[in-house]
Design an enzyme around this catalytic site. Sequence first.
Site, PDB file in Angstrom:
ATOM      1  N   TYR A  13       0.819  -1.217   0.000  1.00  0.00           N
ATOM      2  CA  TYR A  13       0.000   0.000   0.000  1.00  0.00           C
ATOM      3  C   TYR A  13       0.854   1.270   0.000  1.00  0.00           C
ATOM      4  O   TYR A  13       0.618   2.202   0.771  1.00  0.00           O
ATOM      5  CB  TYR A  13      -0.922   0.035   1.230  1.00  0.00           C
ATOM      6  N   TYR A 141     -12.021  -6.777   7.332  1.00  0.00           N
ATOM      7  CA  TYR A 141     -10.883  -6.933   6.426  1.00  0.00           C
ATOM      8  C   TYR A 141     -10.626  -8.427   6.238  1.00  0.00           C
ATOM      9  O   TYR A 141     -10.479  -9.164   7.225  1.00  0.00           O
ATOM     10  CB  TYR A 141      -9.614  -6.257   6.963  1.00  0.00           C
ATOM     11  N   ASP A 242     -13.147 -15.699   9.927  1.00  0.00           N
ATOM     12  CA  ASP A 242     -11.800 -15.417   9.435  1.00  0.00           C
ATOM     13  C   ASP A 242     -10.907 -15.154  10.658  1.00  0.00           C
ATOM     14  O   ASP A 242     -10.934 -14.071  11.235  1.00  0.00           O
ATOM     15  CB  ASP A 242     -11.856 -14.202   8.500  1.00  0.00           C
ATOM     16  N   LYS A 271      -1.425 -16.272   8.910  1.00  0.00           N
ATOM     17  CA  LYS A 271      -0.480 -15.426   9.660  1.00  0.00           C
ATOM     18  C   LYS A 271       0.418 -16.168  10.667  1.00  0.00           C
ATOM     19  O   LYS A 271       1.532 -16.510  10.334  1.00  0.00           O
ATOM     20  CB  LYS A 271      -1.234 -14.271  10.304  1.00  0.00           C
TER      21      LYS A 271
HETATM   22  C1  LIG Z   1      -4.030 -10.435   7.008  1.00  0.00           C
HETATM   23  C2  LIG Z   1      -5.412 -10.929   6.919  1.00  0.00           C
HETATM   24  C3  LIG Z   1      -5.879 -11.598   5.769  1.00  0.00           C
HETATM   25  C4  LIG Z   1      -5.028 -11.770   4.546  1.00  0.00           C
HETATM   26  O1  LIG Z   1      -3.915 -12.566   4.771  1.00  0.00           O
HETATM   27  P1  LIG Z   1      -2.669 -12.477   3.766  1.00  0.00           P
HETATM   28  O2  LIG Z   1      -1.764 -13.568   4.239  1.00  0.00           O
HETATM   29  O3  LIG Z   1      -2.100 -11.115   3.904  1.00  0.00           O
HETATM   30  O4  LIG Z   1      -3.203 -12.735   2.400  1.00  0.00           O
HETATM   31  C5  LIG Z   1      -7.181 -12.069   5.779  1.00  0.00           C
HETATM   32  N1  LIG Z   1      -7.983 -11.895   6.839  1.00  0.00           N
HETATM   33  C6  LIG Z   1      -7.577 -11.272   7.960  1.00  0.00           C
HETATM   34  C7  LIG Z   1      -8.513 -11.149   9.119  1.00  0.00           C
HETATM   35  C8  LIG Z   1      -6.280 -10.758   8.027  1.00  0.00           C
HETATM   36  O5  LIG Z   1      -5.889 -10.098   9.127  1.00  0.00           O
END
Ligand SMILES: *Cc1c(COP(=O)(O)O)cnc(C)c1O
Length: 428
Positions: A13, A141, A242, A271
């Site tokens: 970004y 997000y 998520d 992550k």
């Molecule tokens: C960081 C993140 C993603 C995306 O993960 P990437 O490995 O960067 O593609 C998806 N959902 C949440 C909640 C995140 O914090």
Amino acid sequence: MLEYDREHILHPYAPSNPSADMTFVKSAKGVYLELEDGKKIIDAMSSWWSVIHGYNVEALNNAAVEQLSKMSHVMFGGITHEPAIKLAKTLIDITDTSLERVFFSDSGSVSVEVALKMAFQYWSSQGNSEKSKILAFSKGYHGDTFGAMSVCDPITGMHSAFEKILHKNIFAEAPGCDYNAEWDEGYIADFASKLEQNHKEIAAVILEPIVQGAGGMRIYSPHFLRVVRALCDEYGVLLILDEVATGFGRTGKLFAYEHADISPDILCVGKALTGGYMSLAATLTTKKVMHGVESNGNVLMHGPTFMANPLACSVANASLELLLHSPWQQRILGIETQLKEELSECNTLDIVKEVRVLGAIGVVELNRDVDLAWMTPKFIQQGIWIRPFLNLVYIMPPYITSSEELTQITQAIYDVVKEFAAYSKRST
Ligand SMILES: *Cc1c(COP(=O)(O)O)cnc(C)c1O
């Protein structure tokens, strides 16, 4: 080298010829990043939620080296291997008992794409092609790929530039009730009415449990999540959680949905899965969802080249072993207690709108946007790496951060935010 970087390499970004200085990291060990001049600074961001055990961890290094000498990669089509099987078993064991199927992918965004495909295929394979939308939340997000972007906050999110070409989904108001807020049905009214009105075309609801991360670092009531689960059941809609950011202990529970005592139909993790060593993610789901997807001879249509990469799976296995055999609950509770106590001092500053803490997450929300180019060097001077965005100065330190190091972080936040208040007053 920095000149070459500025000319040729894009960063997240960021403009392609940035005016702000780039921080050059030579190596990293424990919670410290070592800079070009030898200065060591504490990484209060865990490299975006991922480096939970700190850097250069012997057990993880050994796992990588050992796996390298066997095979770093092999295709997953028609082939399987021990690192993937072991990791799948651990993930199935530590998540809700209903989650029994695992799909490995390369990143959090892709794990979300896979979750969306599971949800759409669940209905379409069973002959329901009406269910073609996702009900998502403002301030959410879920990643940067197109499917994931289509469920991120459409207005204030980072992806408003793509609004016209994204799949049109439905958005409910962001959860507005604090973690400890007394429950009021009004909090869920917007979601409930959108679900009631549109459930015939909604395949799934997607949401980050308890903490909305990159969309605003908002912490909300477990009861909100419980009611979302109940309404999804009532209307026959799948629930995707998520946990790419919140998974693996960050909020004080191994998975954030445990705060609400519920479980999802589809779960995304990423992550911290490899302790921040390499990119790996997974989408877990139930037998029932997979049966639905595979109705009438269909299969889930996804298969990344580096699916279940053995090197990444081996490091993930070592990372999970390290985590699960560590006193992580006590450590995170300790960090939470200390953050609550020390960050509350920021409430005495006029520029601070709110301080929020949950588990090993600390957020200081300001009443104006930060100036990253001004703030970053100030934090580095104080020996801290923090990457604020919008009006949020937030941290999620490695779980191994000591109490002294944590005090250094919170003191730096107080000092820098205080100085920023004076600076931004002068410059406006
Ligand atoms: C960081 C993140 C993603 C995306 O993960 P990437 O490995 O960067 O593609 C998806 N959902 C949440 C909640 C995140 O914090």
